[in-house]
Design an enzyme around this catalytic site. Structure first.
Site, mmCIF file in Angstrom:
data_model
loop_
_atom_site.group_PDB
_atom_site.id
_atom_site.type_symbol
_atom_site.label_atom_id
_atom_site.label_comp_id
_atom_site.label_asym_id
_atom_site.label_seq_id
_atom_site.Cartn_x
_atom_site.Cartn_y
_atom_site.Cartn_z
ATOM 1 N N GLU A 273 0.858 -1.581 0.325
ATOM 2 C CA GLU A 273 0.137 -0.292 0.170
ATOM 3 C C GLU A 273 0.518 1.573 -0.291
ATOM 4 O OE1 GLU A 273 -2.864 -0.331 -0.778
ATOM 5 O OE2 GLU A 273 -2.976 -2.871 -0.371
ATOM 6 N N HIS A 276 1.371 2.104 -3.336
ATOM 7 C CA HIS A 276 0.460 3.103 -4.474
ATOM 8 C C HIS A 276 0.472 4.041 -3.983
ATOM 9 C CE1 HIS A 276 -1.900 0.162 -6.359
ATOM 10 N NE2 HIS A 276 -2.285 -0.844 -5.318
#
Length: 508
Positions: A273, A276
């Site tokens: 994550e 991202h």
């Protein structure tokens, strides 16, 4: 000046004002959605749905109004006449015009109804997963599929609805193209998985050692720093299904899920994550509050997360920096683990039930399961009632496993509750893009293994910032990949990467 003419300058001012107002509305919607997935109380779903429906209606009306479209049209006309020559303005107008055209195709009442349905479906899915209750979520799948078919018809009545949805997530992608992609990957992965299954599993008892939640929380921040996140521009939350969201270049959110007996789940969720989030943080600041801010596609977004998670994060070179953090936080478990033991442990390849916990090799098989079910739903060959049986059948076929319950089967992913059909293929494409970045970096003189071993990923981030991140939405995925890697997506490079890595790991 690129648009020194007073009339042209006025047009650009109007364009930027429109973009900023749209951005503000969308920012508030993202805040509400993130809150709903992390800290909002269960009984707040109806109120949140009402507020999001209101904002969605306002956003849709502003985006598609005659006045807004006239602004965009005037800018495009001025560009065609040579009165505006600024490349950034040209990209803003081009992307905004596409967004307007596609949004205008959807009736406002349909857009509002979809937003409300998604909020309701997401709340039901959270309860259903915890209760292992597919039946309660089942009606929402059929309703969402029906609504998305209508939306696809509004967007392009001449095309297969599923192709229209694929194009929304990855511009230019069709089911035929993804079928060919899957065939290439399947031909490599399935035999590899079979051969590896004949080999002994590396001993790695430390993977299931108990690590308290508070220890894992503290470690998460060190992992985010190791990836290179700008920490004052990021935050960490906790949720049922890990995800991230970019609100602005100075506001990226990471959400993870902690299992006290599976430390590596959190380690690699956070790294994934963070990949991202760092993309969102590094879009060109000049794009702030415009249609160009944010990632260009979900496939490109996934390429960033999986590059940090797998290509770098599970590489042999990265084990030293990772082990240093593990020993700092859990010395009683990882103090005696060697880098080689850790490398083999975090790359164990064996079929498993949960997509987000799947190893790098079997992961694309999980995507094929979901993709094939979605294709049947949209072709009318199946309904939601058939999904659990289809899931069990495909899981047995691709992974050789039986589904023990719905929570580890058709209810495990949040995507369908959010109406995100056509999304799953981008996960596999992201890994394939990722496999092309590595040789491109090396051709450009980036010493990838050296940077990973040093725990200083600055050279890798610098390449990504220049080739991928800074462009935001100004380039679609095909153009971005050609410019960064010197050619289009090639599934054979991804298949070769997997074969090389796992053949070496398992001595095949």
């Amino acid at each position: 000046m690129p648009h020194a003419d007073p009339a042209a300058t006025s047009l650009v001012t109007d364009l930027r004002a429109l973009e900023r107002e749209l951005w503000c509305q969308e920012y508030l919607m993202k805040i509400s959605e993130f809150d709903g997935a992390t800290v909002a109380p269960e009984k707040g779903a109806a109120a949140r749905g009402e507020a999001l429906g209101y904002l969605a209606a306002k956003n849709h009306a502003l985006l598609t109004s005659d006045a807004s479209r006239a602004i965009t049209r005037a800018v495009l006309d001025a560009m065609a006449a040579g009165d505006i020559t600024d490349d950034q303005v040209a990209a803003e107008a081009r992307v905004l015009e596409r967004d307007q055209r596609e949004a205008a195709a959807i009736p406002e009442e349909e857009a509002v109804a979809f937003t409300k349905l998604v909020v309701e479906a997401d709340a039901v899915w959270h309860r259903a997963k915890l209760a292992n209750d597919w039946a309660s979520f089942e009606p929402y799948v059929d309703r969402l599929v029906d609504m998305l078919k209508r939306r696809a018809t509004y967007l392009d009545p001449a095309r297969d609805p599923y192709d229209v949805l694929l194009d929304q997530y990855e511009r230019g992608l069709t089911a035929a193209q993804f079928d060919a992609f899957c065939e290439t990957v399947r031909d490599t992965v399935v035999p590899l998985v079979a051969e590896i299954g004949k080999r002994p599993r590396p001993a790695a008892a430390f993977l299931t050692a108990h690590v308290p939640e508070e220890v894992q929380r503290a470690m998460s921040f060190d992992l985010m720093r190791l990836v290179g996140l700008d920490m004052p521009a990021a935050t960490l939350a906790f949720t049922e299904h890990p995800f991230s969201e970019g609100f602005a270049t100075g506001d990226a959110r990471v959400a993870t899920h902690i299992y006290e007996d599976n430390l590596m789940s959190n380690v690699y969720s956070v790294i994934h994550e963070a990949g991202h989030a760092i993309y969102e943080q590094n879009v060109d600041p000049a794009y702030a509050y415009t249609r160009l801010e944010g990632g260009t596609s979900l496939g490109i977004h996934e390429s960033q997360s999986r590059l940090f998670e797998n290509t770098i994060g599970r590489s042999r070179a990265f084990m030293g920096p990772l082990l240093k953090i593990l020993r700092q936080h859990v010395p009683e478990v990882y103090g005696s683990v060697s880098e080689d033991e850790l490398y083999r442990a975090v790359n164990i390849a064996e079929p498993s039930l949960i997509r987000t916990e799947a190893d790098e090799l079997t992961y694309p098989l999980h995507i094929m399961i979901r993709y094939e079910i979605e294709r049947e739903l949209f072709a009318g060959a199946a309904t939601a009632r058939d999904v659990p049986a289809l899931w069990a059948e495909r899981t047995k076929h691709y992974l050789g496993l039986d589904i023990p319950d719905h929570a580890r089967g058709a209810l495990q992913d949040t995507h369908w509750s959010g109406g995100s059909f056509g999304y799953f293929p981008t996960y596999a494409l992201g890994s394939a893009y990722d496999a092309q970045f590595l040789p491109a970096m090396e051709r450009d003189g980036v010493a990838v293994d050296e940077a990973a071993a040093a725990g200083d990923l600055a050279p890798i981030r610098s390449w990504l910032r220049e080739r991928i991140w800074r462009w935001g939405r100004s380039k679609d995925a095909p153009e971005l990949i050609r410019d960064a890697c010197g050619g289009p997506l090639d599934a054979r490079l991804y298949a070769a990467y997997l074969e090389r890595k796992f053949s070496d790991l398992y001595g095949l």
